[in-house]
Write an enzyme that holds these catalytic residues in place. Sequence first.
Site, mmCIF file in Angstrom:
data_model
loop_
_atom_site.group_PDB
_atom_site.id
_atom_site.type_symbol
_atom_site.label_atom_id
_atom_site.label_comp_id
_atom_site.label_asym_id
_atom_site.label_seq_id
_atom_site.Cartn_x
_atom_site.Cartn_y
_atom_site.Cartn_z
ATOM 1 N N ARG A 6 -6.434 -20.562 6.211
ATOM 2 C CA ARG A 6 -6.470 -22.073 6.956
ATOM 3 C C ARG A 6 -7.905 -22.112 6.814
ATOM 4 O O ARG A 6 -8.182 -23.605 5.901
ATOM 5 C CB ARG A 6 -6.632 -21.742 8.559
ATOM 6 C CG ARG A 6 -4.441 -21.850 9.146
ATOM 7 C CD ARG A 6 -4.545 -22.639 10.114
ATOM 8 N NE ARG A 6 -2.966 -23.094 10.855
ATOM 9 C CZ ARG A 6 -2.432 -23.754 10.231
ATOM 10 N NH1 ARG A 6 -2.992 -25.009 9.320
ATOM 11 N NH2 ARG A 6 -1.156 -23.618 10.649
ATOM 12 N N ASP A 60 0.736 -1.033 -0.132
ATOM 13 C CA ASP A 60 0.235 -0.275 0.424
ATOM 14 C C ASP A 60 0.635 1.403 -0.069
ATOM 15 O O ASP A 60 2.296 1.137 0.449
ATOM 16 C CB ASP A 60 -0.837 -0.144 1.109
ATOM 17 C CG ASP A 60 -2.172 -1.016 0.987
ATOM 18 O OD1 ASP A 60 -2.005 -1.347 0.656
ATOM 19 O OD2 ASP A 60 -2.969 -1.094 2.121
ATOM 20 N N SER A 89 -1.003 -1.781 6.061
ATOM 21 C CA SER A 89 -0.510 -0.663 6.736
ATOM 22 C C SER A 89 1.531 -0.996 6.863
ATOM 23 O O SER A 89 1.873 -0.233 7.743
ATOM 24 C CB SER A 89 -1.045 0.068 8.150
ATOM 25 O OG SER A 89 -2.523 0.268 7.292
ATOM 26 N N LYS A 98 -8.050 0.231 -4.881
ATOM 27 C CA LYS A 98 -9.477 0.028 -4.397
ATOM 28 C C LYS A 98 -10.381 0.737 -4.547
ATOM 29 O O LYS A 98 -10.583 1.910 -5.176
ATOM 30 C CB LYS A 98 -9.100 0.235 -2.729
ATOM 31 C CG LYS A 98 -8.153 -0.580 -2.201
ATOM 32 C CD LYS A 98 -8.782 0.065 -0.751
ATOM 33 C CE LYS A 98 -6.576 -1.212 0.055
ATOM 34 N NZ LYS A 98 -6.933 -3.147 0.056
ATOM 35 N N GLY A 150 -3.435 -7.238 8.011
ATOM 36 C CA GLY A 150 -2.508 -7.651 9.339
ATOM 37 C C GLY A 150 -1.386 -8.357 9.053
ATOM 38 O O GLY A 150 -0.296 -8.161 9.958
#
Lengths: 171, 302
Positions: free
Chosen positions: B173, B32, B244, B89, B222
């Site tokens: 997962r 990003d 981020s 986006k 994340g």
Amino acid sequence: MSAVEVRRTDELDAVDGLIIPGGESTSMAKLMDAYGMRAPLQAFPRSGRPLWGTCAGLILMASRLEEDRPEPLGLMDATVRRNGFGRQIDSFETELAITGIPGDPVHAVFIRAPVIVETGPGVETLAALADGTPVVVRQENLLASAFHPELTGDARMHRYFLEMLPVGAVP
Amino acid sequence: MSTNGIDNGKETGTFSVKAGLAQMLKGGVIMDVVTDEQAKIAEDAGACSVMALERVPADIRADGGVARMSDPAMIEAIMKAVTIPVMAKVRIGHFVEAKILEAIGIDYIDESEVLTPADEEHHVWKHDFKVPFVCGCRDLGEALRRVGEGAAMIRTKGEAGTGDVVEAVRHMRTVMKQIRRVQLMGDDELTAYAKEIGASLDLLRETKRLGRLPVVNFAAGGVATPADAALMMHLGADGVFVGSGIFKSGDPSERGKAIVKAVTHYDDPEAIAEASKGLGEPMVGISARSLAPGQELATRGW
């Protein structure tokens, strides 16, 4: 015959032929330099082993780029323009007749592909687009294609490359 | 598709061409960026693509309010600054924002839960575009619904802007576990499973045949450290988005390079250890568990 991924110099020593596949040539050049792969890659074809680059691989094999980055390996006597057909929206598929590949034309997928602007006297054009732009070229044991045979499931280009291996390399 | 063109034997905008670009990004890191300077830093760090946006997810989270598509002028400045492909986006369901991005020649569109959804019922019908789309998922059904609508690339949703990898791990997962289940099912069991997870039977059969999603599947949401990125590769990701995590850290250039190295050499702990040394402060994280229900982004879209 088996295929292995090569990320380090010791892995390079163990193979009979090498394919530099598609990807982002800037990222690939950064990692190549970060892990000391540049000189071994330049030496690779001098050992007589064949080297084939597709798309980003073609860019990295070139002697000259129209852009100032990345720094190519300088193996094939050709000048290349990155993203020569335009952005992703201009990416395309087409049918190609390729010298040395018998049968039907090869269905070729070009993704943000490079354009071979000019080639030296030792470079043979094996395929070109309708407008004459070369898209598959060969210089002795160096093979380069602007499209991605790795995307279509047609193994004829791969077979052609295997036939470039030194006698005795293929069982 | 009516928007696809044939010119001089060249066919553009096909699904092969759209999914093919994602294939070329495999094994890479998409970062990003909010300015053209950041885009250059990302390219120099070895990013295979950049996501151009006005605010990274951590700031969108902090600022609140409605998050929309970024200013096309800002996106164009980033497209001019780098030679790697540029993504941007749009809000879920906002096909006009997508048409705008297509008009400026963006390379990939992320129909993203990080922005405020424009439609809580419908996603964009992505087959109508020449530009490829990437969409988020939490499980196999959601992934195949997006592929059915024309997505040429999938990513986990994770929980963007937290620096907490736990949700990306859960989503990856889940997808992988469901694919393994499908591979063990008889063909006669697939219809019921397609109904259960809300996926097209044809795409579910294709998934079983391939033993993987029919398109490239990245991890997102994340990822903050080289180890996070390598973990996602081990779990089956084809590559990694870092939102981020890079430009909210102490040394974006070094962290960016380290994450690229960790993704390339994810199976080589010594290389990851080397890449992880002395990177300075990671982004300040928020535990995904501490989020109030209304603050979760992954529950946007279905």
